[in-house]
Design a protein around this motif. Structure first.
Motif, PDB file in Angstrom:
ATOM      1  N   VAL A 154       1.725   9.521  -3.643  1.00  0.00           N
ATOM      2  CA  VAL A 154       1.733   8.944  -2.295  1.00  0.00           C
ATOM      3  C   VAL A 154       0.346   8.384  -1.989  1.00  0.00           C
ATOM      4  O   VAL A 154      -0.662   9.050  -2.198  1.00  0.00           O
ATOM      5  CB  VAL A 154       2.113  10.003  -1.232  1.00  0.00           C
ATOM      6  CG1 VAL A 154       2.134   9.384   0.161  1.00  0.00           C
ATOM      7  CG2 VAL A 154       3.450  10.649  -1.567  1.00  0.00           C
TER       8      VAL A 154
ATOM      9  N   THR B  91      -1.745   6.634   1.162  1.00  0.00           N
ATOM     10  CA  THR B  91      -1.768   6.293   2.576  1.00  0.00           C
ATOM     11  C   THR B  91      -3.111   5.648   2.902  1.00  0.00           C
ATOM     12  O   THR B  91      -4.125   5.958   2.288  1.00  0.00           O
ATOM     13  CB  THR B  91      -1.565   7.529   3.489  1.00  0.00           C
ATOM     14  OG1 THR B  91      -2.652   8.429   3.302  1.00  0.00           O
ATOM     15  CG2 THR B  91      -0.257   8.230   3.189  1.00  0.00           C
TER      16      THR B  91
ATOM     17  N   THR C  11      -4.794   9.792  -1.397  1.00  0.00           N
ATOM     18  CA  THR C  11      -3.768   9.808  -2.439  1.00  0.00           C
ATOM     19  C   THR C  11      -3.458  11.263  -2.762  1.00  0.00           C
ATOM     20  O   THR C  11      -4.361  12.101  -2.808  1.00  0.00           O
ATOM     21  CB  THR C  11      -4.231   9.090  -3.723  1.00  0.00           C
ATOM     22  OG1 THR C  11      -5.406   9.712  -4.201  1.00  0.00           O
ATOM     23  CG2 THR C  11      -4.501   7.620  -3.462  1.00  0.00           C
TER      24      THR C  11
ATOM     25  N   GLU D 109      -5.350   3.846   6.435  1.00  0.00           N
ATOM     26  CA  GLU D 109      -5.386   3.609   7.868  1.00  0.00           C
ATOM     27  C   GLU D 109      -6.376   2.499   8.154  1.00  0.00           C
ATOM     28  O   GLU D 109      -7.538   2.577   7.782  1.00  0.00           O
ATOM     29  CB  GLU D 109      -5.775   4.879   8.620  1.00  0.00           C
ATOM     30  CG  GLU D 109      -5.593   4.731  10.112  1.00  0.00           C
ATOM     31  CD  GLU D 109      -5.518   6.073  10.812  1.00  0.00           C
ATOM     32  OE1 GLU D 109      -5.379   6.054  12.043  1.00  0.00           O
ATOM     33  OE2 GLU D 109      -5.607   7.114  10.155  1.00  0.00           O
TER      34      GLU D 109
ATOM     35  N   LYS E  85      -1.555   3.040  10.474  1.00  0.00           N
ATOM     36  CA  LYS E  85      -1.417   3.807   9.243  1.00  0.00           C
ATOM     37  C   LYS E  85      -0.186   3.325   8.484  1.00  0.00           C
ATOM     38  O   LYS E  85       0.857   3.064   9.079  1.00  0.00           O
ATOM     39  CB  LYS E  85      -1.276   5.293   9.593  1.00  0.00           C
ATOM     40  CG  LYS E  85      -1.356   6.204   8.414  1.00  0.00           C
ATOM     41  CD  LYS E  85      -1.400   7.653   8.869  1.00  0.00           C
ATOM     42  CE  LYS E  85      -1.615   8.553   7.669  1.00  0.00           C
ATOM     43  NZ  LYS E  85      -1.760   9.944   8.050  1.00  0.00           N
ATOM     44  N   TYR E  86      -0.328   3.213   7.182  1.00  0.00           N
ATOM     45  CA  TYR E  86       0.804   2.838   6.355  1.00  0.00           C
ATOM     46  C   TYR E  86       0.727   3.566   5.023  1.00  0.00           C
ATOM     47  O   TYR E  86      -0.311   4.097   4.652  1.00  0.00           O
ATOM     48  CB  TYR E  86       0.902   1.327   6.180  1.00  0.00           C
ATOM     49  CG  TYR E  86      -0.341   0.620   5.694  1.00  0.00           C
ATOM     50  CD1 TYR E  86      -0.399   0.115   4.405  1.00  0.00           C
ATOM     51  CD2 TYR E  86      -1.444   0.421   6.522  1.00  0.00           C
ATOM     52  CE1 TYR E  86      -1.520  -0.558   3.956  1.00  0.00           C
ATOM     53  CE2 TYR E  86      -2.558  -0.254   6.094  1.00  0.00           C
ATOM     54  CZ  TYR E  86      -2.597  -0.738   4.790  1.00  0.00           C
ATOM     55  OH  TYR E  86      -3.702  -1.397   4.347  1.00  0.00           O
ATOM     56  N   SER E  87       1.873   3.636   4.314  1.00  0.00           N
ATOM     57  CA  SER E  87       1.901   4.383   3.070  1.00  0.00           C
ATOM     58  C   SER E  87       2.874   3.757   2.081  1.00  0.00           C
ATOM     59  O   SER E  87       3.729   2.956   2.455  1.00  0.00           O
ATOM     60  CB  SER E  87       2.288   5.842   3.327  1.00  0.00           C
ATOM     61  OG  SER E  87       3.629   5.926   3.724  1.00  0.00           O
ATOM     62  N   ARG E  88       2.709   4.160   0.840  1.00  0.00           N
ATOM     63  CA  ARG E  88       3.600   3.717  -0.222  1.00  0.00           C
ATOM     64  C   ARG E  88       3.680   4.845  -1.235  1.00  0.00           C
ATOM     65  O   ARG E  88       2.693   5.523  -1.504  1.00  0.00           O
ATOM     66  CB  ARG E  88       3.063   2.452  -0.871  1.00  0.00           C
ATOM     67  CG  ARG E  88       4.023   1.868  -1.868  1.00  0.00           C
ATOM     68  CD  ARG E  88       3.918   0.385  -1.929  1.00  0.00           C
ATOM     69  NE  ARG E  88       4.950  -0.105  -2.804  1.00  0.00           N
ATOM     70  CZ  ARG E  88       4.915  -1.278  -3.387  1.00  0.00           C
ATOM     71  NH1 ARG E  88       3.912  -2.086  -3.168  1.00  0.00           N
ATOM     72  NH2 ARG E  88       5.892  -1.657  -4.175  1.00  0.00           N
ATOM     73  N   SER E  89       4.871   5.055  -1.791  1.00  0.00           N
ATOM     74  CA  SER E  89       5.093   6.142  -2.740  1.00  0.00           C
ATOM     75  C   SER E  89       5.657   5.595  -4.045  1.00  0.00           C
ATOM     76  O   SER E  89       6.462   4.677  -4.039  1.00  0.00           O
ATOM     77  CB  SER E  89       6.088   7.148  -2.168  1.00  0.00           C
ATOM     78  OG  SER E  89       5.635   7.658  -0.943  1.00  0.00           O
TER      79      SER E  89
END
Length: 115
Positions: free
Chosen positions: A45, A47, A37, A49, A70-74
Motif C-alpha cells: 500500500v 499513500t 508505504t 498526502e 490524501k490518496y492511495s494505491r495498492s
C-alpha cells in the motif's frame, strides 16, 4: 491483481528483472515525508498526502485542477514478503521500489520420513 483508488493520481510502471520487480510511481508535488508505504494482507500500500497551500493570489481563482488531499494505491504482491525485503528511494517526484521475486519452486517429488 491490482487494486487501486484514484489511480490517475498515482501513475505507475512495473518493470520485471531477473530477480525482482521495479515499481515506479509518479508523485509530483509530494515530499518524501508525505509518503507512506506498508504491507497489509499481501498488498503493498502506497499513500501520499498533498497539501496545496493557499497562497495569496491577486485576483479571483476561476478554476483549480490541482489535487489536494490524501490518496492511495495498492498492489497485490503476496504474503511471502516482509517489509524488510522491499527497498525504495524517492527522487524528483518519483517513488522507486525494488520488490524481490519470491521463488515459487516446488519440489517435483519428495518423501516424508515416518518414524
Amino acid at each position: 491483481m491490482l487494486v487501486s483508488r484514484k489511480p490517475s493520481l498515482m501513475k505507475s510502471d512495473v518493470i520485471e528483472k531477473n530477480d525482482s520487480y521495479i515499481l515506479e510511481v509518479d508523485l509530483p508535488g509530494c515530499e518524501k515525508e508525505d509518503i507512506k508505504t506498508y504491507l497489509e494482507d499481501g498488498y503493498l500500500v502506497i499513500t501520499a498526502e498533498l497539501n496545496k497551500k493557499s497562497e495569496e493570489k491577486e485576483g479571483r481563482l476561476i478554476r483549480s485542477e490541482r489535487y489536494s488531499g490524501k490518496y492511495s494505491r495498492s498492489f497485490y504482491i503476496g504474503k511471502k514478503l516482509h517489509q524488510d525485503d522491499i527497498t525504495g528511494s524517492f527522487k524528483n517526484g518519483v517513488l522507486k521500489l525494488n520488490i524481490p521475486k519470491v521463488s515459487k519452486h516446488v519440489p517435483e517429488k519428495g518423501t516424508i520420513e515416518i518414524n
